[in-house]
Each structure stands twice: as structure tokens, then as C-alpha cells.
Design a protein around this motif. Structure first.
Motif, PDB file in Angstrom:
ATOM      1  N   ILE A 123       3.487 -12.309   3.225  1.00 54.87           N
ATOM      2  CA  ILE A 123       1.768 -12.080   4.106  1.00 54.87           C
ATOM      3  C   ILE A 123       1.331 -11.572   2.870  1.00 54.87           C
ATOM      4  O   ILE A 123       1.034 -10.644   2.135  1.00 54.87           O
ATOM      5  N   ALA A 125      -2.621 -10.010   3.125  1.00 53.66           N
ATOM      6  CA  ALA A 125      -3.649  -9.435   3.224  1.00 53.66           C
ATOM      7  C   ALA A 125      -4.554  -8.546   2.661  1.00 53.66           C
ATOM      8  O   ALA A 125      -5.872  -8.825   2.730  1.00 53.66           O
ATOM      9  N   THR A 126      -3.926  -8.261   1.769  1.00 56.01           N
ATOM     10  CA  THR A 126      -4.647  -7.073   0.732  1.00 56.01           C
ATOM     11  C   THR A 126      -5.896  -7.702  -0.367  1.00 56.01           C
ATOM     12  O   THR A 126      -4.937  -8.643  -0.851  1.00 56.01           O
ATOM     13  N   GLY A 130      -9.641  -3.030  -1.163  1.00 52.41           N
ATOM     14  CA  GLY A 130      -8.953  -2.200   0.246  1.00 52.41           C
ATOM     15  C   GLY A 130      -8.091  -2.133   0.673  1.00 52.41           C
ATOM     16  O   GLY A 130      -8.449  -2.622   1.901  1.00 52.41           O
ATOM     17  N   GLY A 131      -6.198  -2.749   0.744  1.00 51.09           N
ATOM     18  CA  GLY A 131      -5.418  -3.008   2.099  1.00 51.09           C
ATOM     19  C   GLY A 131      -5.664  -2.329   3.000  1.00 51.09           C
ATOM     20  O   GLY A 131      -5.746  -2.566   3.993  1.00 51.09           O
ATOM     21  N   SER A 132      -6.417  -1.405   2.715  1.00 51.84           N
ATOM     22  CA  SER A 132      -6.700   0.048   3.421  1.00 51.84           C
ATOM     23  C   SER A 132      -7.689  -0.896   4.667  1.00 51.84           C
ATOM     24  O   SER A 132      -8.209  -0.163   5.903  1.00 51.84           O
ATOM     25  N   TRP A 157      -1.652  -7.562  -4.754  1.00 51.16           N
ATOM     26  CA  TRP A 157      -0.031  -6.874  -4.645  1.00 51.16           C
ATOM     27  C   TRP A 157       0.516  -7.566  -3.748  1.00 51.16           C
ATOM     28  O   TRP A 157       1.234  -6.540  -2.700  1.00 51.16           O
ATOM     29  N   VAL A 158       0.988  -8.772  -3.319  1.00 60.11           N
ATOM     30  CA  VAL A 158       1.418  -9.732  -2.576  1.00 60.11           C
ATOM     31  C   VAL A 158       3.043  -9.357  -3.114  1.00 60.11           C
ATOM     32  O   VAL A 158       2.777  -9.841  -3.856  1.00 60.11           O
ATOM     33  N   SER A 159       3.831  -9.039  -2.224  1.00 56.79           N
ATOM     34  CA  SER A 159       5.308  -9.208  -2.231  1.00 56.79           C
ATOM     35  C   SER A 159       6.366 -10.290  -1.775  1.00 56.79           C
ATOM     36  O   SER A 159       5.187 -10.478  -1.268  1.00 56.79           O
ATOM     37  N   TRP A 205       6.149 -10.074  -6.961  1.00 59.67           N
ATOM     38  CA  TRP A 205       5.545  -9.098  -6.844  1.00 59.67           C
ATOM     39  C   TRP A 205       3.850  -9.414  -7.396  1.00 59.67           C
ATOM     40  O   TRP A 205       4.142  -9.263  -8.943  1.00 59.67           O
ATOM     41  N   TYR A 359       3.252   2.408   0.312  1.00 63.06           N
ATOM     42  CA  TYR A 359       2.143   1.951  -0.176  1.00 63.06           C
ATOM     43  C   TYR A 359       1.978   0.822   0.789  1.00 63.06           C
ATOM     44  O   TYR A 359       1.091  -0.063   1.838  1.00 63.06           O
ATOM     45  N   ALA A 360       2.975  -0.387   0.585  1.00 62.54           N
ATOM     46  CA  ALA A 360       3.390  -1.525   1.381  1.00 62.54           C
ATOM     47  C   ALA A 360       3.494  -1.126   3.115  1.00 62.54           C
ATOM     48  O   ALA A 360       3.945   0.043   3.091  1.00 62.54           O
ATOM     49  N   ASP A 365      -1.936   8.026   4.156  1.00 66.00           N
ATOM     50  CA  ASP A 365      -3.260   8.335   4.204  1.00 66.00           C
ATOM     51  C   ASP A 365      -3.632   7.707   5.470  1.00 66.00           C
ATOM     52  O   ASP A 365      -4.509   8.340   6.916  1.00 66.00           O
TER      53      ASP A 365
HETATM   54  C1  LIG Z   1       5.867  -2.632  -3.124  1.00 62.84           C
HETATM   55  C2  LIG Z   1       4.349  -2.993  -2.711  1.00 62.84           C
HETATM   56  C3  LIG Z   1       4.316  -4.469  -1.856  1.00 62.84           C
HETATM   57  C4  LIG Z   1       3.329  -4.961  -0.705  1.00 62.84           C
HETATM   58  N1  LIG Z   1       3.621  -6.104  -0.490  1.00 62.84           N
HETATM   59  C5  LIG Z   1       2.487  -6.609  -0.519  1.00 62.84           C
HETATM   60  C6  LIG Z   1       2.639  -7.301   0.835  1.00 62.84           C
HETATM   61  O1  LIG Z   1       3.819  -8.300   1.088  1.00 62.84           O
HETATM   62  N2  LIG Z   1       1.399  -8.416   1.251  1.00 62.84           N
HETATM   63  C7  LIG Z   1      -0.306  -7.564   1.086  1.00 62.84           C
HETATM   64  O2  LIG Z   1      -1.039  -8.212   1.945  1.00 62.84           O
HETATM   65  N3  LIG Z   1      -0.325  -6.324   0.597  1.00 62.84           N
HETATM   66  C8  LIG Z   1       1.132  -5.804   0.025  1.00 62.84           C
HETATM   67  N4  LIG Z   1       0.590  -4.523  -0.474  1.00 62.84           N
HETATM   68  C9  LIG Z   1      -0.420  -3.952  -0.211  1.00 62.84           C
HETATM   69  C10 LIG Z   1      -0.436  -2.958   0.339  1.00 62.84           C
HETATM   70  O3  LIG Z   1      -0.869  -3.152   1.075  1.00 62.84           O
HETATM   71  C11 LIG Z   1      -1.746  -1.640   0.175  1.00 62.84           C
HETATM   72  O4  LIG Z   1      -1.589  -1.536  -1.138  1.00 62.84           O
HETATM   73  C12 LIG Z   1      -2.094  -1.441   1.556  1.00 62.84           C
HETATM   74  O5  LIG Z   1      -1.934  -1.517   2.263  1.00 62.84           O
HETATM   75  C13 LIG Z   1      -3.118  -0.195   0.366  1.00 62.84           C
HETATM   76  O6  LIG Z   1      -4.000  -0.966   0.319  1.00 62.84           O
HETATM   77  P1  LIG Z   1      -4.935  -0.382  -1.586  1.00 62.84           P
HETATM   78  O7  LIG Z   1      -3.243  -0.021  -2.770  1.00 62.84           O
HETATM   79  O8  LIG Z   1      -5.453  -1.465  -1.784  1.00 62.84           O
HETATM   80  O9  LIG Z   1      -5.434   0.785  -1.762  1.00 62.84           O
HETATM   81  P2  LIG Z   1      -7.114   1.387  -0.776  1.00 62.84           P
HETATM   82  O10 LIG Z   1      -6.919   0.824   0.494  1.00 62.84           O
HETATM   83  O11 LIG Z   1      -7.835   0.851  -1.527  1.00 62.84           O
HETATM   84  O12 LIG Z   1      -7.107   2.820  -0.588  1.00 62.84           O
HETATM   85  C14 LIG Z   1      -6.363   3.478  -1.425  1.00 62.84           C
HETATM   86  C15 LIG Z   1      -6.823   5.171  -1.142  1.00 62.84           C
HETATM   87  O13 LIG Z   1      -8.214   4.622  -0.924  1.00 62.84           O
HETATM   88  C16 LIG Z   1      -8.474   5.264   0.478  1.00 62.84           C
HETATM   89  N5  LIG Z   1      -9.599   4.985   1.190  1.00 62.84           N
HETATM   90  C17 LIG Z   1      -9.979   3.761   1.670  1.00 62.84           C
HETATM   91  N6  LIG Z   1     -11.277   3.751   1.611  1.00 62.84           N
HETATM   92  C18 LIG Z   1     -11.445   4.923   1.907  1.00 62.84           C
HETATM   93  C19 LIG Z   1     -13.178   5.766   1.798  1.00 62.84           C
HETATM   94  N7  LIG Z   1     -14.131   5.017   2.297  1.00 62.84           N
HETATM   95  N8  LIG Z   1     -13.069   6.691   1.088  1.00 62.84           N
HETATM   96  C20 LIG Z   1     -12.217   7.450   0.439  1.00 62.84           C
HETATM   97  N9  LIG Z   1     -11.099   6.734   0.222  1.00 62.84           N
HETATM   98  C21 LIG Z   1     -10.665   6.159   0.677  1.00 62.84           C
HETATM   99  C22 LIG Z   1      -7.262   5.061   1.107  1.00 62.84           C
HETATM  100  O14 LIG Z   1      -7.158   6.172   2.198  1.00 62.84           O
HETATM  101  C23 LIG Z   1      -6.030   5.912  -0.047  1.00 62.84           C
HETATM  102  O15 LIG Z   1      -5.952   6.844  -0.394  1.00 62.84           O
HETATM  103  C24 LIG Z   1       2.069  -4.044  -0.976  1.00 62.84           C
HETATM  104  C25 LIG Z   1       1.397  -3.390  -2.146  1.00 62.84           C
HETATM  105  C26 LIG Z   1       3.141  -2.236  -2.751  1.00 62.84           C
HETATM  106  C27 LIG Z   1       3.162  -0.825  -3.409  1.00 62.84           C
END
Ligand SMILES: Cc1cc2nc3c(=O)[nH]c(=O)nc-3n(C[C@H](O)[C@H](O)[C@H](O)COP(=O)(O)OP(=O)(O)OC[C@H]3O[C@@H](n4cnc5c(N)ncnc54)[C@H](O)[C@@H]3O)c2cc1C
Length: 391
Positions: A123, A125-126, A130-132, A157-159, A205, A359-360, A365
């Protein structure tokens, strides 16, 4: 199975043949794991994990049909996690489930065969922002010749980066809506850039970059244009309980290692007696892991029937269940001392791997916060009846 046997009355869907097939699955994992290479040889470890998935498929270790299936798979993933968290994809279609459910019939049928044979779909998506914040994705599909779409953007960060045969990629379609498309991993316009992770390194990854990559929406689009978020949430309501069960299995595996080590030290006289702090940690973590696993099975059932609370419980359950696993392992690990801190030790590996799951499949949070948003949605007196994905 020692851990699961006392819970058998809680899974009435699993009749005797289904339970026996779970035992056979566990035995096969034990047999095949004995030939596993050292996990610090990343290439050999990843190749073995993919081979394991193929071998289990060839031996027809798969969930039974009907309502027993998802419950079987949840427990099977618990058993897999007890051996190693990197076995997180050793049953079922994984992210390929999105293709089986939403791709055009002929495509879904072809992938059903490939996934059943052990192939893997990732998948993507990220993105960097920011993936969130999936609603803000920028990877674009612009119209090309003859009704094609051309995809451009970077996913990070795609696995399963080099192991997957294809990726479900979330893009902004020509009408700026979020859509899900299936992209061939070997397309020359897909660039894959591997990064070394801190843990959970079984699958490779890193970044997936799409350089004006052509797809035909008639075959590559999942669901209708603009259905991306719906597909994402529906999929993760089913997928997150599997992740949670695998993480809890890993904690149960550490529990067993620590309990065995303490028992051995006591029986050989190295420890004259096991102190209360160790006994309390063993008892408390056992109860916590068991409770979280039972909650996970319930979420699996709700997701299977499309219950409106399934997505909420999957989000909260993933965060709380993985947190439970992390805390259990952190409490148990010191009980065997620095031996468990060696990089090659399974307890050290479990600790590092579980960190990746913070994270994954949803950063915690964000999952708790979106759960809070859902819980406040709707009028106060009917909140429980109106739980929907609000995040
Ligand atoms: C081992 C591993 C495997 C993964 N595999 C996949 C995969 O296969 N495919 C894929 O698509 N992704 C993958 N990911 C990514 C994962 O889905 C993301 O790490 C996760 O969704 C969080 O996104 P981010 O790391 O970009 O952090 P962010 O979304 O940037 O979040 C970081 C922090 O910022 C905070 N934040 C967000 N908005 C605000 C705001 N407005 N104000 C203040 N703080 C805020 C969040 O709550 C969080 O605490 C993987 C990650 C890991 C570590």
C-alpha cells in the motif's frame, strides 16, 4: 497454542476442523522457521519471508470459508507474531484485499490466484507532508491519451517495497478526488528507493516515486473514482485487527521466552527463588495481552459484518493493542537482564520491531484522536448508535 487453548470457548466459529487447521498452521510455522536465516542478513531474511508466504500458500494453510475465516486468520496472525513480528503477512491477501474487493471482476479474479499462491501487494498512501493527513495527498493522476491516467508523485515510508508485485496507490484523480489505483511494481516509471529502518525490517521499506506512470483506469482503478478514502477506511477496519493480533502474539512470544528463562534459572539454582516483581510482571502482562487479544477478535467480527463501529474499534484497538504489546515487552525484557539486550536476541528484535508498529498502519496519537472525534460525533444520547469514521 498454549496461549490460545484456554480461549477456545470464546471463538465458537472455529469448529474442530478449523481448530485443527490452526494447530497444523502453527506446527508448519515451527517447522519452516527452523530453516530461517539470521534476520540481520536483510536480503536473505526478506527472501525467506516471501518464500515462507509462498510455502504456506502451497501447503494450503489458509483461513476456512465463511464466518470462521477472519477469526481463524486473526488467531493465526497471533501465532505468527509469537514467532516473529516480521511474519505479519504470512496469512491471507494482506493489502491485496483491497484489490479483491474493489478491482474489476477479471482483475480481482487474476489477483485472487496470485495472492493465494503467495504474491504480495503493498500500500502506498503516506507522503512527506504526513501520513496522518491522507486527505491532503498530492500524488496526481492527470488525464493521458486514450482515457489513460498518468501518475506523478512520491510516496514515502512504504513497506514491502521490493517484495510487492504491485501497490495500491492513493492519488488525486483528474477531478481532484482521492482514488485508489493498482500500480505494477515493475513498471519502469516506478522508482523504488530503499531506506534502512530501526526495526520491522523484514520487508524492505522506503520511497516509491511515480514518474508520469501510465495506468488504464478501466483496469487499474479500485471502486469508483473518488472512492479512495472509503476503500482505505473499510480496508483498515479489517486489516488493523490482524496487525494488532500479530503484535500481541509477539508480546506473548516474549512472555514465553522470559517465563522459560526464569523457570530454567530457578530449576538450575541460579535463582534461589523468583522475586515478586517478576511474578507480578508475568501475571499482569499475561492478563493484559489476553484481554487485548479478545477485544481484537471482537473487532474482527464487527469488521466482517460491516458493523458501523468496526472502523472506530479497529483504530482504537490497533493503538491500544500495540501499546499493550510494547508495554508488556518493556516490562518483561529486563527480567532476563542484559542477555536480552544483545542485537541478535529475539527479545531485542521484538522491542525494535514493535516500535515500527507505533507508526505503521496508523500513528497512535492520530488514531486515538480520530477515535475521540468519532466518539463526540452525533447527539449525546445516541452516540453509541451513530459511531462512524469521522477522521
Ligand atoms: C515500519 C513502517 C512501515 C510503514 N509502512 C507503510 C506502508 O506500507 N505504506 C504507507 O503508505 N505508509 C507506511 N508507513 C507510514 C505510516 O503510515 C506513517 O508513518 C503514519 O501514517 C504517520 O505518518 P508520518 O510518519 O508522516 O507522521 P505525521 O503524519 O507527520 O505525524 C507525525 C506527528 O505529527 C502530528 N501531527 C499531525 N498533524 C498535526 C498538526 N496539525 N499539529 C501538530 N501535530 C500534528 C501527528 O499526530 C504525529 O504525532 C510505514 C511506517 C513505518 C514506520
Amino acid at each position: 497454542m498454549t496461549w490460545l487453548e484456554p480461549l477456545r470457548s470464546s471463538v465458537p466459529e472455529l469448529d474442530t476442523p478449523a481448530w485443527t487447521s490452526l494447530e497444523r498452521f502453527d506446527a508448519a510455522l515451527g517447522e519452516l522457521s527452523s530453516a530461517a536465516p539470521a534476520h540481520h542478513d536483510a536480503a536473505a531474511w526478506s527472501a525467506w519471508l516471501l518464500q515462507l508466504r509462498h510455502e504456506l500458500a502451497a501447503r494450503r494453510h489458509r483461513a476456512p470459508t465463511g464466518p470462521a475465516g477472519p477469526v481463524w486468520q486473526t488467531l493465526a496472525q497471533f501465532l505468527a507474531g509469537a514467532r516473529d513480528l516480521d511474519l505479519r503477512d504470512c496469512t491471507g491477501a494482506g493489502h491485496g484485499a483491497m484489490v479483491l474487493t474493489h478491482a474489476p471482476t477479471a482483475i480481482a479474479r487474476a489477483w485472487d490466484e496470485r495472492l493465494r499462491a503467495g504474491e504480495l501487494i503493498g500500500i502506498a498512501a503516506t507522503e512527506r507532508h504526513g501520513g496522518s493527513r491522507i486527505r491532503e495527498i498530492t500524488t496526481r493522476a492527470r488525464p493521458g491519451r486514450g482515457g489513460t491516467w498518468r501518475l506523478t508523485g512520491e510516496k514515502c515510508w512504504v513497506s514491502r517495497l521490493t517484495e510487492a508485485a504491485a501497490f495500491v496507490v492513493f492519488v488525486r484523480d483528474p477531478d481532484a478526488r482521492i482514488s485508489a489505483v493498482l500500480v505494477d511494481a515493475d513498471d519502469p516509471r516506478a522508482e523504488r528507493d530503499v531506506i534502512e529502518p530501526f526495526g520491522l525490517g523484514g520487508w524492505s521499506w522506503g520511497a516509491l516515486r511515480l514518474h508520469d506512470l501510465p495506468v488504464d483506469p478501466a483496469t487499474a482503478l479500485l471502486g469508483a473514482p473518488g472512492n479512495g478514502l472509503e476503500i482505505f477506511h473499510q480496508h483498515f477496519a479489517r486489516f488493523r485487527p490482524l496487525v494488532t493480533a500479530t503484535a500481541l502474539g509477539t508480546a506473548a512470544g516474549v512472555h514465553a521466552l522470559v517465563a522459560d528463562a526464569l523457570a530454567a534459572r530457578r530449576s538450575t539454582g541460579i535463582l534461589p527463588r523468583v522475586r515478586d516483581n517478576a511474578l507480578i510482571a508475568l501475571g499482569r502482562t499475561h492478563a493484559e495481552i489476553t484481554a487485548a487479544l479478545l477485544a481484537t477478535v471482537t473487532t474482527t467480527r464487527l469488521a466482517m459484518i460491516g458493523h458501523p463501529a468496526a472502523d472506530l474499534l479497529a483504530r482504537l484497538g490497533k493503538a491500544a493493542g500495540v501499546d499493550t504489546a510494547v508495554q508488556a515487552v518493556n516490562n518483561l525484557a529486563p527480567l532476563i537482564g542484559a542477555a536480552g539486550f544483545q542485537r541478535s536476541h529475539p527479545v531485542a528484535k521484538a522491542r525494535a520491531d514493535l516500535t515500527g508498529l507505533l507508526y505503521a498502519d496508523g500513528i497512535h496519537d492520530s488514531l486515538y484522536r480520530s477515535g475521540g472525534v468519532s466518539l463526540l460525533a452525533g447527539p449525546a444520547n445516541s452516540r453509541l448508535a451513530t459511531l462512524t469514521a469521522a477522521a
